[in-house]
Motif scaffolding. Structure first.
Motif, PDB file in Angstrom:
ATOM      1  N   ALA A  60       0.828  -1.204   0.000  1.00 48.80           N
ATOM      2  CA  ALA A  60       0.000   0.000   0.000  1.00 48.80           C
ATOM      3  C   ALA A  60       0.863   1.255   0.000  1.00 48.80           C
ATOM      4  O   ALA A  60       0.495   2.286  -0.576  1.00 48.80           O
ATOM      5  CB  ALA A  60      -0.936  -0.006   1.216  1.00 48.80           C
ATOM      6  N   GLY A  61       2.020   1.180   0.651  1.00 46.97           N
ATOM      7  CA  GLY A  61       2.910   2.338   0.711  1.00 46.97           C
ATOM      8  C   GLY A  61       3.551   2.667  -0.615  1.00 46.97           C
ATOM      9  O   GLY A  61       4.042   3.786  -0.817  1.00 46.97           O
ATOM     10  N   ALA A  62       3.563   1.709  -1.538  1.00 43.57           N
ATOM     11  CA  ALA A  62       4.166   1.927  -2.849  1.00 43.57           C
ATOM     12  C   ALA A  62       3.164   2.420  -3.886  1.00 43.57           C
ATOM     13  O   ALA A  62       3.556   2.763  -5.008  1.00 43.57           O
ATOM     14  CB  ALA A  62       4.808   0.628  -3.346  1.00 43.57           C
ATOM     15  N   LEU A  63       1.886   2.472  -3.551  1.00 44.60           N
ATOM     16  CA  LEU A  63       0.853   2.814  -4.531  1.00 44.60           C
ATOM     17  C   LEU A  63       1.085   4.174  -5.182  1.00 44.60           C
ATOM     18  O   LEU A  63       0.973   4.318  -6.405  1.00 44.60           O
ATOM     19  CB  LEU A  63      -0.529   2.801  -3.870  1.00 44.60           C
ATOM     20  N   SER A  64       1.397   5.189  -4.381  1.00 41.79           N
ATOM     21  CA  SER A  64       1.521   6.541  -4.939  1.00 41.79           C
ATOM     22  C   SER A  64       2.708   6.642  -5.892  1.00 41.79           C
ATOM     23  O   SER A  64       2.629   7.298  -6.933  1.00 41.79           O
ATOM     24  CB  SER A  64       1.637   7.577  -3.816  1.00 41.79           C
ATOM     25  N   VAL A  65       3.820   6.006  -5.554  1.00 46.14           N
ATOM     26  CA  VAL A  65       4.989   6.018  -6.432  1.00 46.14           C
ATOM     27  C   VAL A  65       4.697   5.219  -7.699  1.00 46.14           C
ATOM     28  O   VAL A  65       5.072   5.616  -8.807  1.00 46.14           O
ATOM     29  CB  VAL A  65       6.225   5.456  -5.697  1.00 46.14           C
ATOM     30  N   ASP A  66       4.011   4.103  -7.552  1.00 46.86           N
ATOM     31  CA  ASP A  66       3.685   3.259  -8.695  1.00 46.86           C
ATOM     32  C   ASP A  66       2.845   4.006  -9.725  1.00 46.86           C
ATOM     33  O   ASP A  66       2.958   3.761 -10.923  1.00 46.86           O
ATOM     34  CB  ASP A  66       2.938   2.009  -8.223  1.00 46.86           C
ATOM     35  N   ALA A  67       2.017   4.930  -9.257  1.00 48.62           N
ATOM     36  CA  ALA A  67       1.107   5.639 -10.161  1.00 48.62           C
ATOM     37  C   ALA A  67       1.819   6.652 -11.056  1.00 48.62           C
ATOM     38  O   ALA A  67       1.250   7.100 -12.053  1.00 48.62           O
ATOM     39  CB  ALA A  67       0.029   6.352  -9.351  1.00 48.62           C
ATOM     40  N   LEU A  68       3.044   7.012 -10.721  1.00 50.61           N
ATOM     41  CA  LEU A  68       3.742   8.043 -11.495  1.00 50.61           C
ATOM     42  C   LEU A  68       3.826   7.679 -12.974  1.00 50.61           C
ATOM     43  O   LEU A  68       3.667   8.541 -13.846  1.00 50.61           O
ATOM     44  CB  LEU A  68       5.151   8.261 -10.923  1.00 50.61           C
ATOM     45  N   GLY A  69       4.067   6.414 -13.252  1.00 54.15           N
ATOM     46  CA  GLY A  69       4.176   5.991 -14.645  1.00 54.15           C
ATOM     47  C   GLY A  69       2.889   6.157 -15.430  1.00 54.15           C
ATOM     48  O   GLY A  69       2.917   6.387 -16.646  1.00 54.15           O
ATOM     49  N   GLN A  70       1.751   6.051 -14.739  1.00 50.75           N
ATOM     50  CA  GLN A  70       0.463   6.176 -15.421  1.00 50.75           C
ATOM     51  C   GLN A  70       0.151   7.610 -15.815  1.00 50.75           C
ATOM     52  O   GLN A  70      -0.639   7.846 -16.737  1.00 50.75           O
ATOM     53  CB  GLN A  70      -0.672   5.646 -14.524  1.00 50.75           C
ATOM     54  N   ILE A  71       0.734   8.570 -15.111  1.00 50.75           N
ATOM     55  CA  ILE A  71       0.426   9.977 -15.390  1.00 50.75           C
ATOM     56  C   ILE A  71       1.682  10.744 -15.780  1.00 50.75           C
ATOM     57  O   ILE A  71       1.749  11.965 -15.609  1.00 50.75           O
ATOM     58  CB  ILE A  71      -0.260  10.646 -14.178  1.00 50.75           C
ATOM     59  N   ALA A  72       2.667  10.024 -16.292  1.00 50.06           N
ATOM     60  CA  ALA A  72       3.942  10.668 -16.640  1.00 50.06           C
ATOM     61  C   ALA A  72       3.749  11.843 -17.588  1.00 50.06           C
ATOM     62  O   ALA A  72       4.435  12.873 -17.475  1.00 50.06           O
ATOM     63  CB  ALA A  72       4.895   9.639 -17.240  1.00 50.06           C
ATOM     64  N   ASP A  73       2.806  11.729 -18.517  1.00 48.48           N
ATOM     65  CA  ASP A  73       2.598  12.802 -19.487  1.00 48.48           C
ATOM     66  C   ASP A  73       1.914  14.015 -18.880  1.00 48.48           C
ATOM     67  O   ASP A  73       1.923  15.099 -19.470  1.00 48.48           O
ATOM     68  CB  ASP A  73       1.774  12.281 -20.672  1.00 48.48           C
ATOM     69  N   GLN A  74       1.334  13.854 -17.671  1.00 47.55           N
ATOM     70  CA  GLN A  74       0.629  14.962 -17.032  1.00 47.55           C
ATOM     71  C   GLN A  74       1.494  15.726 -16.033  1.00 47.55           C
ATOM     72  O   GLN A  74       1.156  16.847 -15.662  1.00 47.55           O
ATOM     73  CB  GLN A  74      -0.608  14.445 -16.295  1.00 47.55           C
ATOM     74  N   ILE A  75       2.581  15.129 -15.571  1.00 47.11           N
ATOM     75  CA  ILE A  75       3.316  15.715 -14.454  1.00 47.11           C
ATOM     76  C   ILE A  75       4.645  16.348 -14.853  1.00 47.11           C
ATOM     77  O   ILE A  75       5.345  16.903 -14.000  1.00 47.11           O
ATOM     78  CB  ILE A  75       3.585  14.672 -13.353  1.00 47.11           C
ATOM     79  N   ALA A  76       4.999  16.302 -16.129  1.00 44.34           N
ATOM     80  CA  ALA A  76       6.272  16.878 -16.557  1.00 44.34           C
ATOM     81  C   ALA A  76       6.368  18.345 -16.130  1.00 44.34           C
ATOM     82  O   ALA A  76       5.464  19.136 -16.398  1.00 44.34           O
ATOM     83  CB  ALA A  76       6.422  16.753 -18.068  1.00 44.34           C
ATOM     84  N   GLY A  77       7.441  18.680 -15.433  1.00 44.31           N
ATOM     85  CA  GLY A  77       7.659  20.054 -14.984  1.00 44.31           C
ATOM     86  C   GLY A  77       6.912  20.438 -13.726  1.00 44.31           C
ATOM     87  O   GLY A  77       7.083  21.554 -13.211  1.00 44.31           O
ATOM     88  N   GLN A  78       6.085  19.544 -13.185  1.00 45.33           N
ATOM     89  CA  GLN A  78       5.294  19.862 -11.995  1.00 45.33           C
ATOM     90  C   GLN A  78       6.044  19.519 -10.709  1.00 45.33           C
ATOM     91  O   GLN A  78       6.989  18.730 -10.709  1.00 45.33           O
ATOM     92  CB  GLN A  78       3.975  19.080 -12.006  1.00 45.33           C
ATOM     93  N   THR A  79       5.600  20.127  -9.621  1.00 47.37           N
ATOM     94  CA  THR A  79       6.022  19.717  -8.289  1.00 47.37           C
ATOM     95  C   THR A  79       4.992  18.724  -7.772  1.00 47.37           C
ATOM     96  O   THR A  79       3.802  19.047  -7.676  1.00 47.37           O
ATOM     97  CB  THR A  79       6.104  20.911  -7.331  1.00 47.37           C
ATOM     98  N   VAL A  80       5.451  17.499  -7.486  1.00 48.67           N
ATOM     99  CA  VAL A  80       4.553  16.399  -7.136  1.00 48.67           C
ATOM    100  C   VAL A  80       4.962  15.818  -5.783  1.00 48.67           C
ATOM    101  O   VAL A  80       6.147  15.582  -5.544  1.00 48.67           O
ATOM    102  CB  VAL A  80       4.599  15.282  -8.205  1.00 48.67           C
ATOM    103  N   VAL A  81       3.981  15.593  -4.920  1.00 42.25           N
ATOM    104  CA  VAL A  81       4.228  14.918  -3.650  1.00 42.25           C
ATOM    105  C   VAL A  81       3.523  13.569  -3.666  1.00 42.25           C
ATOM    106  O   VAL A  81       2.315  13.490  -3.914  1.00 42.25           O
ATOM    107  CB  VAL A  81       3.732  15.740  -2.443  1.00 42.25           C
ATOM    108  N   CYS A  82       4.287  12.515  -3.427  1.00 43.21           N
ATOM    109  CA  CYS A  82       3.737  11.167  -3.260  1.00 43.21           C
ATOM    110  C   CYS A  82       3.801  10.819  -1.773  1.00 43.21           C
ATOM    111  O   CYS A  82       4.873  10.909  -1.168  1.00 43.21           O
ATOM    112  CB  CYS A  82       4.560  10.143  -4.034  1.00 43.21           C
TER     113      CYS A  82
END
Length: 415
Positions: free
Chosen positions: A284-306
């Protein structure tokens, strides 16, 4: 700032009697990989290695404020909530009875007992969690003890909001995007409510495991609904029904902002974070990091907290993690081979394997007839495309060859 925000900040101040704020750390590896400024809110570094301590503390603190003479608390949990409750029972010097399924691993029982420091009693009852929960509630009704809900409680939600309070204080501003795991919804409801209360313009991405996507179902039906748990690997987030109070806070989340993570893919993330970063995360602790690949095209250049919500990982599960990861990558498969019962048949089969193929499992099952026998065979390879070549060669030779890798019934029975 409204009442919820004021109360969340008060809770955060009170939590300092237990532990310092968990670190908010920029992760260079993930930032470079995804072309974003990625930070990890390390709830896996709390005293009980999960955020659950926060909600349990706040709920118990509020209950004792209403009745300082109260000394009996009950919860039902086989994981992080149990450990959080045990920790705060020791902190407040009250008695806790923690109901756990009979099937709970001894390691989790021992950790809960250790955190309780002599203040808690472990009650093992029920083969399944629903039975355990019913027994805990029945005991509360019988004795008048205070029930500490793992997520569907206003004080618990308020306690989990302290993660957002710390995040904004540590960062000094709101991130562009926040990625959170979802199980019962306590963490996401608390953090979202706080961000809304302070007017933070942060995009939200929620992630739940494929084997228990209760928020996705609730959004589709417009109300909490019970879903079948098809995979318990992500035990900290595979919840059959999201809470009523938590869903009230999450009902306006756009369905496209709720991602579903396959359990086998999560295993790749667990391995990567351990091997590359030295960070131990539970599924469960890895879920937020795992999701990065699914939204890679949306987060380029953003500040993101997992939010890495927990690190209570039993290393005896590492072989399972590796197995699931290789299956997801297409590097390991299981087959039933129908092998002719003649001299040289096995050698003929082995000659069909290439230099990058390796037999990881070989088990003679039974003799179907005088002329053929069945073999369970596991094959690992260095390129998923090799399996097409193997199947083509084996089929051309007339050997029976059935891929059972995705057959859950046969896999559970034979593997």
């Amino acid at each position: 700032m409204n009442d919820f925000a004021d109360n969340a900040r008060a809770t955060t101040r009170a939590l300092r009697d237990l532990f310092a704020p968990t670190p908010l750390q920029r992760n260079a590896h993930l930032s470079e990989r995804f072309g974003a400024d990625i930070w990890l809110k390390r709830e896996d570094l709390s005293p009980v290695r999960s955020y659950k301590l926060r909600g349990a503390f706040n709920a118990m603190r509020k209950a004792l404020a209403l009745d300082p003479t109260r000394r009996d608390f009950i919860c039902a949990s086989a994981g992080n909530h149990a450990q959080g409750v045990a920790f705060v029972c020791a902190h407040f010097g009250v008695r806790g009875r923690i109901f756990m399924p009979v099937t709970t691993p001894e390691q989790k029982i021992m950790k809960t007992r250790t955190f309780g420091a002599g203040t808690v009693e472990i009650v093992l009852t029920g083969d399944f969690f629903d039975e355990t929960l019913a027994a805990a509630r029945d005991e509360c009704a019988r004795t008048g003890a205070h029930f500490l809900s793992p997520f569907d409680d206003a004080d618990v939600i308020e306690g989990q909001a302290s993660v957002a309070v710390e995040m904004l204080d540590e960062m000094g501003r709101a991130p562009d995007r926040l990625i959170l795991p979802v199980g019962g919804g306590g963490l996401s409801a608390g953090m979202l409510s706080y961000l809304q209360a302070v007017g933070a313009k942060t995009a939200l991405t929620l992630v739940e495991p494929a084997g228990g996507a209760s928020l996705t179902a609730a959004l589709a039906h417009g109300a909490p609904t019970t879903v079948p748990i098809t995979d318990t690997f992500v035990d900290g987030a595979a919840v059959a029904r999201i809470g009523n109070l938590t869903f009230a806070a999450l009902r306006d989340v756009a369905p496209q902002d709720v991602l579903i993570a396959p359990e086998n893919r999560i295993c790749i993330t667990i391995q990567e974070m351990l091997n590359v970063e030295g960070i131990v995360l539970e599924p469960a602790g890895a879920l937020s990091v795992d999701a990065l690949g699914q939204i890679a095209d949306q987060i380029a250049g953003q500040t993101v907290v997992c939010v890495t919500s927990g690190g209570n990982f039993d290393f005896e599960r590492l072989p399972e993690v590796k197995e699931r990861a290789r299956k997801w990558q297409g590097l390991k498969k299981y087959f039933i081979l129908r092998l002719p019962q003649r001299p040289g048949a096995l050698r003929d089969f082995l000659d069909m394997l290439g230099p990058g193929d390796d037999i990881a499992r070989f088990e003679y099952l039974k003799k179907n007839s005088r002329n053929f026998g069945s073999v369970l065979i596991g094959i690992e390879t260095d390129d998923p495309a090799n399996f097409d070549r193997i199947v083509e060669r084996v089929t051309a030779r007339g050997f029976g060859f059935r891929d059972i890798s995705q057959d859950e019934v046969l896999s559970d029975f034979l593997i």
